[in-house]
Design a protein around this motif. Structure first.
Motif, PDB file in Angstrom:
ATOM      1  N   HIS A 201       0.817  -1.211   0.000  1.00 24.06           N
ATOM      2  CA  HIS A 201       0.000   0.000   0.000  1.00 24.06           C
ATOM      3  C   HIS A 201       0.854   1.265   0.000  1.00 24.06           C
ATOM      4  CE1 HIS A 201      -3.143  -2.811   0.351  1.00 24.06           C
ATOM      5  NE2 HIS A 201      -2.849  -3.165   1.586  1.00 24.06           N
TER       6      HIS A 201
ATOM      7  N   ARG B 121       0.311   4.013  -2.976  1.00 26.99           N
ATOM      8  CA  ARG B 121       0.112   5.435  -2.674  1.00 26.99           C
ATOM      9  C   ARG B 121       1.113   6.285  -3.443  1.00 26.99           C
ATOM     10  NH1 ARG B 121       0.621   4.320   3.589  1.00 26.99           N
ATOM     11  NH2 ARG B 121      -1.386   3.327   4.034  1.00 26.99           N
TER      12      ARG B 121
ATOM     13  N   ALA C 214      -2.080   6.067  -6.596  1.00 27.78           N
ATOM     14  CA  ALA C 214      -3.252   6.702  -6.009  1.00 27.78           C
ATOM     15  C   ALA C 214      -3.350   8.166  -6.439  1.00 27.78           C
ATOM     16  CB  ALA C 214      -3.190   6.614  -4.490  1.00 27.78           C
TER      17      ALA C 214
ATOM     18  N   THR D 210      -6.502  -2.389   1.178  1.00 30.17           N
ATOM     19  CA  THR D 210      -6.381  -1.566  -0.024  1.00 30.17           C
ATOM     20  C   THR D 210      -7.249  -0.323   0.165  1.00 30.17           C
ATOM     21  OG1 THR D 210      -6.079  -3.587  -1.324  1.00 30.17           O
ATOM     22  CG2 THR D 210      -6.561  -1.569  -2.536  1.00 30.17           C
TER      23      THR D 210
ATOM     24  N   TYR E 213      -6.836   3.935  -0.365  1.00 34.51           N
ATOM     25  CA  TYR E 213      -6.057   5.109  -0.772  1.00 34.51           C
ATOM     26  C   TYR E 213      -6.933   6.355  -0.821  1.00 34.51           C
ATOM     27  CZ  TYR E 213      -3.625   0.913  -2.331  1.00 34.51           C
ATOM     28  OH  TYR E 213      -3.074  -0.339  -2.389  1.00 34.51           O
TER      29      TYR E 213
ATOM     30  N   TYR F 287      -5.926  10.131  -0.864  1.00 35.81           N
ATOM     31  CA  TYR F 287      -5.484  10.695  -2.141  1.00 35.81           C
ATOM     32  C   TYR F 287      -6.670  11.029  -3.048  1.00 35.81           C
ATOM     33  CZ  TYR F 287      -0.680   9.352  -1.002  1.00 35.81           C
ATOM     34  OH  TYR F 287       0.558   9.242  -0.403  1.00 35.81           O
TER      35      TYR F 287
ATOM     36  N   CYS G 289      -8.716   8.755  -3.980  1.00 36.46           N
ATOM     37  CA  CYS G 289      -8.791   7.544  -4.801  1.00 36.46           C
ATOM     38  C   CYS G 289      -9.620   6.501  -4.057  1.00 36.46           C
ATOM     39  CB  CYS G 289      -7.376   7.027  -5.054  1.00 36.46           C
ATOM     40  SG  CYS G 289      -7.269   5.430  -5.868  1.00 36.46           S
TER      41      CYS G 289
ATOM     42  N   SER H  41      -3.570   9.186   5.604  1.00 35.76           N
ATOM     43  CA  SER H  41      -3.450   7.785   5.165  1.00 35.76           C
ATOM     44  C   SER H  41      -3.464   6.831   6.352  1.00 35.76           C
ATOM     45  CB  SER H  41      -2.164   7.594   4.352  1.00 35.76           C
ATOM     46  OG  SER H  41      -2.251   8.262   3.115  1.00 35.76           O
TER      47      SER H  41
ATOM     48  N   CYS I 287       1.690  -0.684   6.405  1.00 29.00           N
ATOM     49  CA  CYS I 287       0.970   0.362   5.688  1.00 29.00           C
ATOM     50  C   CYS I 287       0.380   1.397   6.618  1.00 29.00           C
ATOM     51  CB  CYS I 287      -0.122  -0.257   4.820  1.00 29.00           C
ATOM     52  SG  CYS I 287      -1.284  -1.303   5.729  1.00 29.00           S
TER      53      CYS I 287
END
Length: 749
Positions: free
Chosen positions: A133, A137, A141, A154, A156, A159, A161, A240, A363
């Protein structure tokens, strides 16, 4: 109070929220029209290939898998006609990176992955380069995009996304240019205000959110949409860190508003041209609202055995004896310990709780800002030479390079911390496994039973709690005595604009960039452990099923269905991996299922065999299949990996029976592997035990006719009674997959 939940519909208007019932008076349209104002709607519409937004058929912009999932995915797609990757597909090697168990088989998988990237046109990230991840990113992303990954974390959304973690068959579908089919999800507003206090990190915010939502299913299978004035106070790493943990709420995905901080960060990554502003429209409708006052969040701890078992560290310290006794009781019950659990209350000395290990990794934990804060808190001061130890895992080589260049790695090492490679191991029991009876505090994603390396059947039990990197560093500074970062006299501040320089030279030196450049003549390289999926048969006219496991825990995780850790080495060999199914939850499941499968194989060869006839209870052997099923009240929380379902199928499983499924992704895995996802809301009262039978006459006809109710007979202790099994919201294609026997069979047809 830091979090307030509204579990009914609201409109977002002029920066405030209007209850759904007050919408007409405020001149707002009906919810069905106003929901198009959410960020989620715009992204889903842009990726929907169908002319109906109620039933989505999504194609993604990119995909990602790691080394305990990509072999099975590629093998599935290959068996169904794969010729090249039709979209960017990233293969990372961040789970079985150590190649420490099973001889050559882990590195054999890596060699297979590189050969597949060459043959089909993919991107291959060698071991120790990046956590999956972190890499996505940095490289993929961006606002408005959608990414599918074969890993549950998963996420993101920070961002802009929308990313979704699913089981391998869903990625195989994308590789075959099929779509991701799902009903339009609920969208929940997550409105952030205020700014975090120094010493409060992203894991603290995340655990507070998980604790407030998971048990009541407030955001289950929904999209969490983050916005509000509080967003601007958070750096990209901070956002994040919250976002990746939304998986533990059981939501489908997440999305955040985007601003200048996102633009500047994409500029640093060399992708500034991919930025676009993203925010909810005025008057947007949401199916629920969660208001988070960031300034009121305190340092948190999630006690074993779930991220939702979350408390403020302040409350834990005030009630630690009672809380630790409860953890010991939970361990005895969940791990089925016959000789009691290792003591935790014994770790309380002079009113202070002594931990044994700290880990900042993966992550969620291994971001640049988290490790900088940890280094600043420790200031090179020794963590001591007693039992407590600390290890730090940067999430990617660019992060590691920047930490090194700025002296933070040297500072952490001088304090006595171990610096490890870019590796996911501590999150799933393949790195830094604690000692028996030890208590580990971790800034990672999960603390499920068994996940940290416990083997209860062998008398090995350890405990993992989740905390933020800042409080882990504060605890390390005090030699392992549990300490919230806010208790320190001088706590570094998390800037919304954390200075950062991105150096991807390590990627340019080592990553295979083959997207869009397939080499059809390249040969796949198969190690001796890489095996094809065993053939599965189509659904017979009737089924007589045997319960081979019955689990009455409130929630059953995928780690309990197929343990993580060293078993991950065998994930390229379906038959060998299936030997581990439920091994730490019900060790007799595998032999029970194998016995039923052996009878089914005999039935296919000779329905008149006397042993088969006895097992069939007088039913027609030519039209009645024998199989097994698992009963669990709420199975499938946690990891997206398909093996939690495929192992059941390989062992002859034909169905799961549940009160509900914990996640959409696990139910999808069950269906894609040709098993019936039965529901019976009152199933707990049926008192099913191993050995009970389910006679389901006309099951094929019922499935084919789109029936949601399937009539069956439950046979217990020689007594039979009718029961109703449900297949709610099962689509035509899902039914055709089960009728065919599995996804591979369905595509072969």
């Amino acid at each position: 109070m830091s979090i307030k939940l509204t579990q009914s519909g609201v409109y977002y208007k002029n920066g405030a929220f209007v209850p759904e019932q007050d919408g007409p008076a405020a001149g707002l349209p009906a919810p069905q029209a106003a929901k198009s104002g959410t960020m989620a709607y715009g992204i889903l519409k842009a990726h929907n290939t169908y002319d109906n937004m109620a039933d989505l058929k999504i194609k993604f912009d990119a995909m990602a898998s790691h080394d305990i999932t990509y072999v099975g995915i590629i093998q599935t797609a290959r068996a169904s006609g794969l010729t090249e990757f039709p979209l960017p597909y990233v293969l990372t090697n961040c789970h079985n990176s150590l190649c420490a168990v099973g001889g050559t088989i882990n590195e054999d998988d890596h060699v297979f992955g590189l050969s597949a990237a060459k043959k089909y046109g993919g991107e291959f990230v060698p071991a120790h380069q990046a956590v999956i991840h972190s890499y996505m990113r940095e490289r993929y992303a961006a606002p408005g995009r959608m990414v599918l990954g074969s890993d549950s974390h998963t996420r993101y959304g920070a961002y802009g996304c929308m990313a979704i973690g699913e089981g391998g068959p869903e990625l195989a579908r994308q590789l075959l240019s099929k779509t991701y089919d799902i009903a339009y999800p609920r969208v929940i507003a997550i409105h952030l205000t205020g700014a975090p206090r120094p010493g409060v990190g992203p894991q603290d915010v995340a655990l507070a959110l998980i604790g407030a939502t998971f048990q009541i299913g407030a955001v289950k299978n929904s999209v969490m949409e983050f916005f509000g004035p509080g967003v601007e106070s958070l750096s990209m790493d901070y956002r994040s860190g919250i976002d990746v943990m939304t998986t533990e709420t059981a939501c489908l995905s997440s999305i955040w508003s985007t601003d200048g901080i996102v633009k500047e960060h994409l500029d640093v990554l060399g992708r500034g041209d991919q930025f676009r502003a993203q925010a909810p429209a005025d008057g947007a409708y949401y199916d629920g609202l969660i208001e988070v006052d960031l300034s009121a969040v305190e340092p948190m701890i999630a006690l074993p055995f779930h991220p939702s078992n979350a408390f403020t560290i302040r409350d834990f310290k005030a009630n630690m004896a009672d809380m630790l006794r409860q953890v010991e009781e939970d361990a005895v019950r969940q791990l089925e310990l016959k000789n009691g659990a290792p003591s935790l209350t014994g770790k309380i000395v002079n009113g202070q709780f002594h931990t044994d290990q700290g880990v900042i990794a993966g992550c969620s934990g291994g971001t640049y800002q988290n490790l900088v804060r940890a280094a600043e808190i420790l200031k090179g001061q020794p963590i001591g030479s007693d039992a407590f130890w600390l290890s730090c895992y940067p999430g990617s080589m660019p992060i590691n390079l920047e930490l090194t260049k700025n002296g933070y790695i040297a500072s952490l090492m001088a304090a006595g911390a171990s610096i490890r490679s870019c590796f996911c191991g501590p999150c799933f029991g393949a790195g830094d496994v604690p000692a028996n009876g030890a208590f580990s505090i971790r800034h990672s994603t999960r603390n499920f039973p068994n996940r940290e390396g416990s083997k209860p059947s062998d008398g090995q039990v350890s405990y993992v709690a989740l905390m933020d990197a800042r409080s882990i560093a504060a605890t390390a500074l005090n030699g392992g005595v549990l300490t919230a970062a806010t208790e320190l006299p001088d706590v570094p501040v998390d800037a919304a604009r954390e200075p950062y320089h991105y150096d991807d030279s390590a990627y340019r030196a080592r990553v295979y960039f083959g997207v869009g450049k397939p080499r059809p003549d390249a040969e796949l390289v198969f190690g001796p452990n890489i095996a094809d999926w065993p053939e599965q048969v189509a659904l017979p006219e009737n089924l007589l099923l045997t319960a081979c496991a019955a689990i009455y825990d409130a929630v059953t995780t995928t780690d309990e269905l197929i343990p993580s850790g060293e078993t991950s080495s065998y994930r390229s060999n379906p038959l060998r991996l299936s030997e581990f199914a439920l091994s730490r939850k019900d060790p007799q499941y595998v032999p029970r299922a194998k016995a039923v499968l052996a009878l089914e194989r005999k039935r296919r060869e000779n329905p008149a065999d006397p042993e088969v006839q006895e097992a069939l209870l007088g039913h027609d052997g030519a039209s009645t299949g024998l199989g097994s099923f698992i009963m669990a009240l709420k199975p499938g929380d946690g990891s997206a990996r398909e093996q939690a379902a495929s192992c059941q199928r390989v062992l002859g499983g034909c169905a799961n029976l549940a009160a509900e499924y914990a996640t959409k992704r696990y139910r999808s895995n069950v269906v894609n592997w040709g098993m019936l996802p039965f529901i019976a809301e009152d199933v707990a009262a049926w008192n099913i035990q191993s050995g009970d039978r389910l006679w389901i006459p006309g099951v094929r006809k019922a499935l084919d006719s789109m029936s949601e109710i399937v009539e069956a007979v439950l046979i217990q202790d020689g007594q039979a009674r009718p029961v109703k099994l449900r297949l709610p919201s099962m689509t035509r294609e899902e039914r055709d997959i089960v009728l065919a026997g599995c996804l591979i069979n369905y595509y072969a047809k």
